[in-house]
Design a protein around this motif. Structure first.
Motif: not given
Length: 621
Positions: A76-90, A111-119
């Motif tokens: 993973v790059t330092p900023d960790g960005a570039g992938w969107s697997l869940y609707k609440d993780v752009k 979760y079953t609703d397609g979220t990861f709930r990262p916070e």
């Protein structure tokens, strides 16, 4: 988690000491778990290096920890960005890259609703379940249902060792540090310890070999150019084997660094003299003999400078720049050798020269804090503790005694004048004990201090008439050795004195047996020790005790008064009937009775040299 310097933290501290040099035990070594995960890059501090162990950990943050403790830690790059697997993780979310790895490898699920709930804060059972998956244990290998099956298996593997959290409780950064520390020595589903699977060397007991890790990730030696800039910001600095608050590099200083530890090691040792031998004589030199002493060559740049290709032949006058373990990291020749050095004599040894005559090697503690060895032709006798001026040229070295008329005056509070004399902006100050001991002193330490007759051994003025160097005679008290006396064993008889003093100094246990003097000190109290030129105890005095209400890196508070804290302060914690060295930052006045041990009176005021901490739970028992 225990805050004293545990055995594994001590192992890491000693590994650091191997790099820093003798007596380089870090004064701020932290708990083993925190120090380990930080050293391995699993958990990092904030921009100020603070680990913030009391903060809760979110699911996004735990995904990053899992990735950092896996074989995919460099993916993973330092900023960790570039992938969107869940609707609440752009794709722009800072942890999207880490979440992608954790989800792809099956360590964490959404979760079953397609979220990861990262916070969302993460709980003990969630952490254990993810850690088990990282180790290769699937649900089929567990007995029972979630969460008890995961919690029981985690306990059996040692993942929950010294972890106080229970089912349903939220994990803090401190808890996660302990979990991942345990994870390293846990066995995966294939029976291999996880640290070994990551490629780390292990000790016989299955723990990470910290010394091997440090050396594998060490960069250097490098010789600093003028205004050298480091590729990172160090949080810890060792200068010639001792902790330092400055990461500034002077030209021709030798340095090494470890970015994972955010640690810098700087060496300033130099040896000047004639080249007597180079080995091998043809090819790339691996060793050089200068004035009768052989040195191992530790860099390709130094090897080139000593080779026939660079024109450095036998009899050439050089200055060796010494790095870790006294090896040669750089070589100065020609006009770069020239220099003037003031300081105090620490050693003077005569030996036979190759031409059959004598030569004298004089060790001098110089104004910049560097101990340099100057080799003189013929026999010479410079008494330990005397102030000297060393002149180094391409033709050789010369040493002469120096002295100045005494100064009796006071520094102003702004440290711009000493009486009627202006102070140079680059003023260098040494304080000495008259027996070879010396320390550099920051000018601000002397603000408002009055210098009496005999306090100044030498001073010099620059071209503008301002004071640019001062050699003092035991003004600050910093040349004394400070210790905590743990035991006084008196086996004296009517006819013979027989006393053994056992004490802690810089974390090391030492003993002194006396048959000639009984010192006015008591066990379990702070003491000050003065050694003579031969290293024998000459004086031993008690320190004053003061109960502290609070303490920081610079100031301690007792009642309505504040006291300066030595930058070399030692801290000892009472645990299970014995004292252990710990970090100043680990002490909470609410949980401990803190006693400051200070030099009372002195020209620079009362200074806290040592702190002892006794848990209040013991006092209340």
């Amino acid at each position: 988690m225990k805050k004293r310097l545990s055995a594994l933290a001590l192992a890491l501290a000693l590994a650091l000491a191997l790099l820093a040099g003798p007596c380089a035990l870090p004064a701020a070594a932290e708990d083993a778990a925190v120090e380990t995960v930080r050293a391995l890059g699993i958990m990092t501090g904030d921009e100020n290096g603070e680990m913030r162990l009391e903060e809760n950990v979110t699911r996004a943050q735990f995904a990053k920890l899992l990735t950092a403790a896996s074989a995919f830690r460099d993916e993973v790059t330092p900023d960790g960005a570039g992938w969107s697997l869940y609707k609440d993780v752009k794709s722009g979310h800072w942890a999207s890259g880490y979440i992608r790895v954790a989800a792809r490898e099956g360590w964490m699920i959404g979760y079953t609703d397609g979220t990861f709930r990262p916070e969302n804060p993460i709980t003990l059972e969630e952490c254990c379940a993810s850690a088990l998956r990282l180790l290769g244990y699937d649900s089929a290998s567990l007995a029972g249902s979630f969460p008890w099956a995961q919690l029981d298996k985690a306990a059996a593997l040692g993942l929950r060792k010294d972890l106080a959290r229970q089912q349903g409780e939220i994990m803090t950064r401190g808890d996660c540090a302990r979990l991942f520390y345990n994870l390293l020595s846990a066995k995966n589903a294939s029976g291999q310890r996880h640290a070994a699977a990551l490629g780390y060397s292990l000790t016989a007991s299955g723990e990470v070999d910290y010394t091997a890790f440090l050396y594998e990730n060490l960069r250097g030696p490098f010789v600093a150019a003028a205004e050298e800039a480091l590729p990172f910001t160090p949080l810890t600095v060792y200068r010639d084997g001792k902790p330092s608050g400055s990461a500034a590099l002077a030209e021709n200083e030798v340095y090494y660094y470890n970015t994972g530890l955010a640690t810098l090691w700087v060496y300033t040792g130099r040896v000047s003299g004639k080249v007597e031998a180079v080995a091998p004589e043809s090819g790339t030199p691996t060793a050089v003999t200068v004035d009768g002493k052989s040195y191992r060559v530790d860099s390709s740049a130094a090897a080139y400078r000593l080779s026939a290709l660079s024109g450095t032949a036998k009899g050439s006058y050089v200055t060796l720049l010494l790095g870790m373990n006294g090896t040669v990291a750089g070589v100065l020749t020609g006009e770069a050798v020239n220099g003037l050095y003031r300081g105090v004599v620490q050693s003077c040894v005569q030996s036979a020269a190759p031409d059959g005559g004598l030569r004298t090697a004089v060790g001098v503690f110089c104004m910049d804090g560097v101990v340099r060895t100057f080799t003189l032709r013929g026999a010479a006798n410079f008494r330990t503790g005397r102030a000297v001026l060393a002149t180094v040229t391409e033709g050789g070295e010369n040493l002469e005694l120096i002295a100045s008329p005494g100064i009796v005056d006071r520094f102003d509070d702004a440290m711009t004048r000493l009486g009627g004399r202006k102070l140079a902006s680059d003023l260098l100050i040494l304080d000495t004990d008259g027996m070879g001991g010396a320390v550099t002193v920051e000018p601000e330490r002397l603000a408002g201090v009055y210098l009496a007759e005999g306090d100044v051994l030498y001073y010099s003025l620059n071209a503008a008439g301002a004071l640019d160097s001062l050699i003092l005679n035991d003004v600050t008290g910093d040349t004394w050795t400070y210790a905590f006396l743990t035991e006084v064993r008196d086996l004296s008889t009517e006819h013979a004195l027989n006393v053994t003093y056992t004490y802690l100094t810089d974390g090391a246990v030492k003993s002194f047996h006396s048959t000639s003097a009984l010192y006015p000190v008591e066990a379990r109290r702070g003491i000050a020790i003065r050694y003579d030129a031969a290293g024998a105890v000459e004086r031993m005095l008690p320190l004053a005790a003061l109960e502290l209400d609070g303490i920081g890196n610079r100031t301690a508070v007792s009642g309505n008064r504040s006291y300066p804290v030595s930058d070399r302060v030692q801290v000892y914690l009472l645990e299970n009937g014995a004292y252990f060295q710990t970090a100043l930052s680990a002490l909470d006045p609410a949980g401990y009775r803190l006693t400051g041990w200070l030099t009372a009176g002195g020209k620079t005021g009362d200074t806290v040299r040592m702190v002892t901490a006794v848990p209040r739970s013991i006092l209340q028992a």
